[in-house]
Design an enzyme around this catalytic site. Structure first.
Site, mmCIF file in Angstrom:
data_model
loop_
_atom_site.group_PDB
_atom_site.id
_atom_site.type_symbol
_atom_site.label_atom_id
_atom_site.label_comp_id
_atom_site.label_asym_id
_atom_site.label_seq_id
_atom_site.Cartn_x
_atom_site.Cartn_y
_atom_site.Cartn_z
ATOM 1 N N LYS A 52 0.845 -1.206 0.000
ATOM 2 C CA LYS A 52 0.000 0.000 0.000
ATOM 3 C C LYS A 52 0.876 1.250 0.000
ATOM 4 O O LYS A 52 0.615 2.229 -0.712
ATOM 5 C CB LYS A 52 -0.928 -0.017 1.228
ATOM 6 N N GLN A 96 -4.037 -1.363 9.883
ATOM 7 C CA GLN A 96 -4.074 -2.685 9.271
ATOM 8 C C GLN A 96 -4.698 -3.695 10.234
ATOM 9 O O GLN A 96 -4.307 -3.774 11.403
ATOM 10 C CB GLN A 96 -2.651 -3.121 8.865
ATOM 11 N N ASP A 119 -10.788 3.173 4.748
ATOM 12 C CA ASP A 119 -11.243 1.780 4.641
ATOM 13 C C ASP A 119 -12.769 1.712 4.522
ATOM 14 O O ASP A 119 -13.304 0.701 4.075
ATOM 15 C CB ASP A 119 -10.850 0.999 5.907
#
Ligand code: GUN
Length: 297
Positions: A52, A96, A119
């Protein structure tokens, strides 16, 4: 002939379409910033975060990385999120998952400013998505929509079976695909570990999405002739390779690809789209926070 869907190629095209958005932001003096937070020493999580960050660097999004020891107090993570929420150079925050067991996942997701929640996991953003007014579409489901669109796979009126009910993929994808929208209008069935006769359900689907986290759960006998098969699984299974493992999806590729009309491989299918849609959401976040309009693809 079964079409093997090239996720890298589709992701590259969408990423190229994001470049004008970055130019628009740059003209207004804005560089989007994405903060990644890793509280884990799991190898797969480390790999995902570094991919990412690399994608951000490649496109010109600033990547700000924070690591916490897996045994640090939950409050250390909450304090870090508070700092990132308050930092105007940080437009997006990604913690994460999974976080360690002693940290309540729900509390982490609720701590992130909903305007920085790239997200799309904050309850406010989940609520917006379910009610048809999404702010940030979760990256993997959004990537799957883009992939179906790129491959001219119609969703309207089609039967979609999603295998897996996670908050990250299964539930948001089902909610997106039932929306009254050009990339929705599907009839969606969500299957899970307690579903009876899974094969009977997947076999009658026009589109099967396997997102259960079970290696090769869906095989060719469970796929109807001419279906599109989307494999979200990324499972490390022991193998006699240099790394000691190999990656397999939730679909048994060889048998499924003999029946399907189109199928995503693992790796190189859905994964690249997930990363691209994170860049997309980070640009959306920067635009929302700075009032600079960008026309996203
Ligand atoms: N872990 C696995 N997938 C994801 C994701 O999409 N976002 C975050 N934050 N963690 C994950």
């Amino acid at each position: 002939m079964t079409r093997i869907i090239d996720g890298n190629e589709i992701a590259d095209r969408i990423t190229a379409d994001l470049e004008p958005c970055l130019e628009t932001l740059a003209d207004a003096g804005v560089t989007p910033g994405l903060a990644t937070v890793l509280m884990s020493d799991d190898g797969a999580s480390e790999t995902y975060v570094s991919m990412k960050r690399q994608a951000c660097a490649d496109l010109g999004i600033e990547s700000i990385h924070h690591e916490l020891e897996p045994d640090a107090a939950a409050d250390a993570l909450f304090d870090r999120i508070d700092e990132l929420n308050a930092d105007p150079s940080v437009h997006g925050i990604l913690v994460q998952l999974p976080v360690p067991d002693h940290v309540e996942r729900r509390a982490v997701l609720e701590r992130i400013d909903p305007l920085k929640d790239v997200d799309g996991f904050h309850p406010e953003n989940v609520g917006r998505l379910v009610t048809g007014n999404p702010r940030f579409k979760p990256c993997t489901p959004h990537g799957i929509q883009k992939l179906l669109e790129a491959e001219d796979v119609e969703t309207a009126g089609k039967d979609v079976v999603v295998v897996g009910r996670s908050n990250i993929v299964g539930k948001p994808l089902a909610n997106l695909l039932i929306q009254k929208a050009d990339d929705g209008n599907a009839t969606v069935t969500i299957c899970h570990s307690r579903t009876e006769d899974l094969a009977e359900k997947t076999r009658r689907a026009d589109i099967v999405v396997a997102a259960a986290g079970v290696p090769e759960l869906v095989d060719g006998s469970m796929i109807g002739e001419g279906a599109t098969v989307i494999d979200v699984g990324v499972n490390r299974v022991d193998a006699d390779t240099e790394k000691g493992y190999e990656l397999v999806g939730d679909v048994e590729f060889d048998s499924a690809s003999r029946v399907a009309d189109a199928i995503t491989p693992v790796p190189g299918g859905v994964g690249p789209l997930t990363i691209t849609m994170l860049l997309y959401n980070t640009i959306t976040a920067a635009s929302l926070q700075t009032d600079v309009d960008v026309s996203l693809p």
